[in-house]
Design an enzyme around this catalytic site. Structure first.
Site, PDB file in Angstrom:
ATOM      1  N   SER A  24     -26.356 -25.485  13.393  1.00 51.81           N
ATOM      2  CA  SER A  24     -27.727 -25.000  13.222  1.00 51.81           C
ATOM      3  C   SER A  24     -27.804 -23.866  12.204  1.00 51.81           C
ATOM      4  O   SER A  24     -28.882 -23.578  11.689  1.00 51.81           O
ATOM      5  CB  SER A  24     -28.322 -24.552  14.555  1.00 51.81           C
ATOM      6  N   GLN A  46     -18.209 -22.165  13.661  1.00 51.88           N
ATOM      7  CA  GLN A  46     -19.651 -22.014  13.487  1.00 51.88           C
ATOM      8  C   GLN A  46     -20.450 -23.284  13.747  1.00 51.88           C
ATOM      9  O   GLN A  46     -20.057 -24.378  13.337  1.00 51.88           O
ATOM     10  CB  GLN A  46     -19.930 -21.479  12.071  1.00 51.88           C
ATOM     11  N   ARG A  57     -29.270  -8.636   0.483  1.00 49.21           N
ATOM     12  CA  ARG A  57     -28.359  -7.950   1.405  1.00 49.21           C
ATOM     13  C   ARG A  57     -27.453  -6.924   0.742  1.00 49.21           C
ATOM     14  O   ARG A  57     -27.236  -5.848   1.276  1.00 49.21           O
ATOM     15  CB  ARG A  57     -27.483  -8.979   2.128  1.00 49.21           C
ATOM     16  N   ARG A  92     -44.240 -28.034   1.252  1.00 48.17           N
ATOM     17  CA  ARG A  92     -43.754 -29.216   1.961  1.00 48.17           C
ATOM     18  C   ARG A  92     -44.079 -29.168   3.462  1.00 48.17           C
ATOM     19  O   ARG A  92     -44.406 -30.185   4.071  1.00 48.17           O
ATOM     20  CB  ARG A  92     -42.230 -29.325   1.751  1.00 48.17           C
ATOM     21  N   SER A  93     -43.951 -27.988   4.081  1.00 52.04           N
ATOM     22  CA  SER A  93     -44.190 -27.890   5.522  1.00 52.04           C
ATOM     23  C   SER A  93     -45.593 -27.395   5.863  1.00 52.04           C
ATOM     24  O   SER A  93     -45.966 -27.341   7.039  1.00 52.04           O
ATOM     25  CB  SER A  93     -43.162 -26.949   6.155  1.00 52.04           C
ATOM     26  N   CYS A 134     -25.406 -14.405   9.878  1.00 54.91           N
ATOM     27  CA  CYS A 134     -25.238 -14.624  11.324  1.00 54.91           C
ATOM     28  C   CYS A 134     -23.833 -14.295  11.821  1.00 54.91           C
ATOM     29  O   CYS A 134     -23.657 -13.595  12.822  1.00 54.91           O
ATOM     30  CB  CYS A 134     -25.587 -16.070  11.668  1.00 54.91           C
ATOM     31  N   HIS A 178     -22.167 -19.287  17.256  1.00 56.27           N
ATOM     32  CA  HIS A 178     -20.927 -19.170  16.509  1.00 56.27           C
ATOM     33  C   HIS A 178     -19.892 -18.482  17.399  1.00 56.27           C
ATOM     34  O   HIS A 178     -20.219 -17.566  18.155  1.00 56.27           O
ATOM     35  CB  HIS A 178     -21.113 -18.291  15.267  1.00 56.27           C
ATOM     36  N   ASN A 189     -26.258 -18.051  17.229  1.00 55.09           N
ATOM     37  CA  ASN A 189     -26.433 -17.765  15.801  1.00 55.09           C
ATOM     38  C   ASN A 189     -27.889 -17.709  15.375  1.00 55.09           C
ATOM     39  O   ASN A 189     -28.226 -17.087  14.375  1.00 55.09           O
ATOM     40  CB  ASN A 189     -25.691 -18.813  14.953  1.00 55.09           C
ATOM     41  N   LYS A 199     -19.595 -13.100   2.316  1.00 62.34           N
ATOM     42  CA  LYS A 199     -20.660 -12.388   3.030  1.00 62.34           C
ATOM     43  C   LYS A 199     -20.052 -11.605   4.191  1.00 62.34           C
ATOM     44  O   LYS A 199     -20.369 -10.432   4.392  1.00 62.34           O
ATOM     45  CB  LYS A 199     -21.690 -13.384   3.591  1.00 62.34           C
ATOM     46  N   VAL A 253     -34.587 -21.065  12.174  1.00 66.41           N
ATOM     47  CA  VAL A 253     -34.679 -19.639  12.491  1.00 66.41           C
ATOM     48  C   VAL A 253     -36.128 -19.222  12.706  1.00 66.41           C
ATOM     49  O   VAL A 253     -36.448 -18.460  13.626  1.00 66.41           O
ATOM     50  CB  VAL A 253     -34.035 -18.793  11.371  1.00 66.41           C
TER      51      VAL A 253
END
Lengths: 348, 348
Positions: A162, A159, A103, A43-44, A132, A252, A326, A223, A18
């Site tokens: 990804s 779905q 949310r 880590r990234s 999504c 999706h 998505n 959700k 994303v």
């Protein structure tokens, strides 16, 4: 905000599926960015990403990363949002959070701009981006609800992998290749990375997205049920969902059954509402085999609707097929859209 | 029938996806075959197939092929059934037809043995085998209907490409390989070989199975709606269907919503009925991520049910996930099962 109506933006989780789409979308939309910060877990950190031709080094997120940030787009998992979103807000940023962390929290607007843009202004620092599969459904249903009323929704989803991140997409790719070569399939990510068992997704369907709740529904299903009611301000709307992961990479699709409140509604009435609705493209003509599919919707920002039919037994019942990318409308584009409305309305 | 309680059997469409499974199933079940005739169109005539270690040459079907045949299993397309089934009946054979040619005809029993075995005896020479996606659904719903009553069914399907024959399976395989190699996809078969447009199925979902009808539903959807009512002897049952083709080879899955007539029914009540039902295997335990999938159901004769949940708003509403091998219970096994019941009950 700096002098020239530009905004300092942080993207948290910049290297994820994303996050990368957020950068693409910010660039495509020419969002008025002053300084851009790309943040991630340790880590990234250190990875390099290009934005508008300039190279950025991804930094590990720490509380001080959010000094001078106006808008922080979060998409690095719920625990990262819980840890750093309050830090960002304390430092004066508005957070647009793509995880499920806030949310359903009281006082946090949950926003799909085509449905409830005005909720944005009620924010106290955090605005949540819905799930999504929820976003594309409510975008398609709002024009119907607004004009004809809505009493009931039953959705079965189709779905893309990804939605479970780049690792899940890699897993589908590797398993597919192994399957075609007659080799055994290794399953380590799907259906849910943190869950106990893993099953192959290649040439298969997994009726589990996110972990199971005590009531037998998955978290993804809950959700869709709870977020739909919140976004549409419709606590009494009956919503049921079955969520299924399938072997495709992007978009999706949803088979949606709705019951409207008004009598005497025709398929054409629904189609006309959808044609005029913002962010919706109607692709619906059985005589020319016209309907949306995951492959045709991928890479586009709209929500595509087709296969609108009247139920054969229930006068107020209609079926439709809703498809959207998505990672775009379901995530990055909806987040950037919230940022755009925030800025345009001066609700920062 | 010859002296030793053996039956002369013809398989029409022997080289097709279903025909091959019919031979496998007849062999597995040790069906009491006297002489076996393998028939096909002129195009496939001359091919050699092995049955119980003996090699058979596939012959082109002509009216005289059915002389001395006791049971003829047809699965070579509706036009072949229309042409040859009456010829076979005239010559004294009982036809079990896997095409849609006679399913809705007056006087032709449409049979899923677990649901309406007794209908077999009303045959006048032709017994129809229902549509694959219908069979597995009614097998799963009949135990519920019988005990608790059933007022409403809404199904969204997840269907394998083999339902469209071997060519469709080849197409999925080739497109998948091309996709993974970054090449363009050639679409020539799916969604419907005889329809005007074709779209890629690899890493995609196509909301069209069979051709569109004037009411906007596809023929596959109308088959599910009409056949369910006929098999269950429930003309007033409300049935709605959305049928979707997906990129897997074997087994159809279905997200099914039902409303029962009785009040106070629990998930456990439904699970207990399914556990005791013939031909059904309950695979339903969220705490251990237990649910059926297309890959795990493939090659098995049962119908697998999981994800049984109570609707959160409608007291009589339940959701479930039904999976079965579309070539076995959905076609070959159900046909052979009809033949077994025909013979066991001496209803020939």
């Amino acid at each position: 905000m700096n002098d020239t109506n530009q905004y300092n933006v942080a993207v948290v989780g910049a290297t994820g599926a994303v996050g990368l789409k957020m950068l693409e979308t910010l660039e495509d939309r020419d969002f008025p960015i002053g300084e851009l910060k790309l943040l991630s877990s340790s880590r990234s950190a250190g990875q390099k990403l290009t934005f508008k031709g300039r190279e950025y080094v991804v930094e590990e997120a720490v509380p001080e990363s959010f000094d001078d940030v106006d808008i922080a787009l979060f998409s690095a998992g719920g625990s990262v949002s819980k840890k750093f979103a309050p830090e960002a807000v304390d430092r004066g940023a508005v957070v647009i959070d793509n995880t499920s962390a806030y949310r359903m929290a009281e006082g946090v607007p949950l926003v799909v701009p085509e449905v409830n843009e005005a909720d944005i202004q009620k924010h106290k620092g955090i605005i949540a981006n819905p799930n999504c599969s929820t976003i594309q459904m409510v975008a398609a249903l709002e024009p119907v609800r607004k004009q004809l009323g809505l009493s009931r929704v039953i959705v079965s989803t189709y779905q893309a992998v990804s939605g479970a991140g780049n690792e899940a997409a890699d897993e589908l790719r590797e398993q597919s290749m192994d399957f075609l070569n007659g080799e055994d399939l290794k399953a380590e990510i799907l259906p849910v990375k943190g869950d106990e068992k893993h099953f192959p997704i290649a040439f298969n369907a997994l009726p589990q997205i996110d972990v199971f709740q005590e009531n037998g529904y998955t978290f993804e299903e809950m959700k869709m049920i709870n977020e739909t009611k919140k976004i549409m301000h419709a606590p009494d709307l009956s919503v049921a969902a079955t969520c299924v992961r399938l072997p495709f990479f992007t978009s999706h699709a949803e088979s949606v059954y709705v019951e409207v409140e008004q009598s005497g509604v025709s398929v054409q009435d629904i189609q006309n509402l959808l044609k005029q609705a913002p962010g919706i493209t109607l692709e619906d003509d059985p005589s020319t085999q016209t309907y949306p599919t995951p492959l045709t919707a991928a890479g586009k920002r709209d929500v595509f609707v087709g296969r609108v039919r009247k139920d054969l037994d229930h006068e107020k019942g209609f079926h439709m097929w809703v498809v959207s990318d998505n990672l775009l409308k379901g995530a990055a584009w909806n987040s950037v859209q919230i940022a755009e409305r925030l800025v345009a309305n001066q609700w920062l």
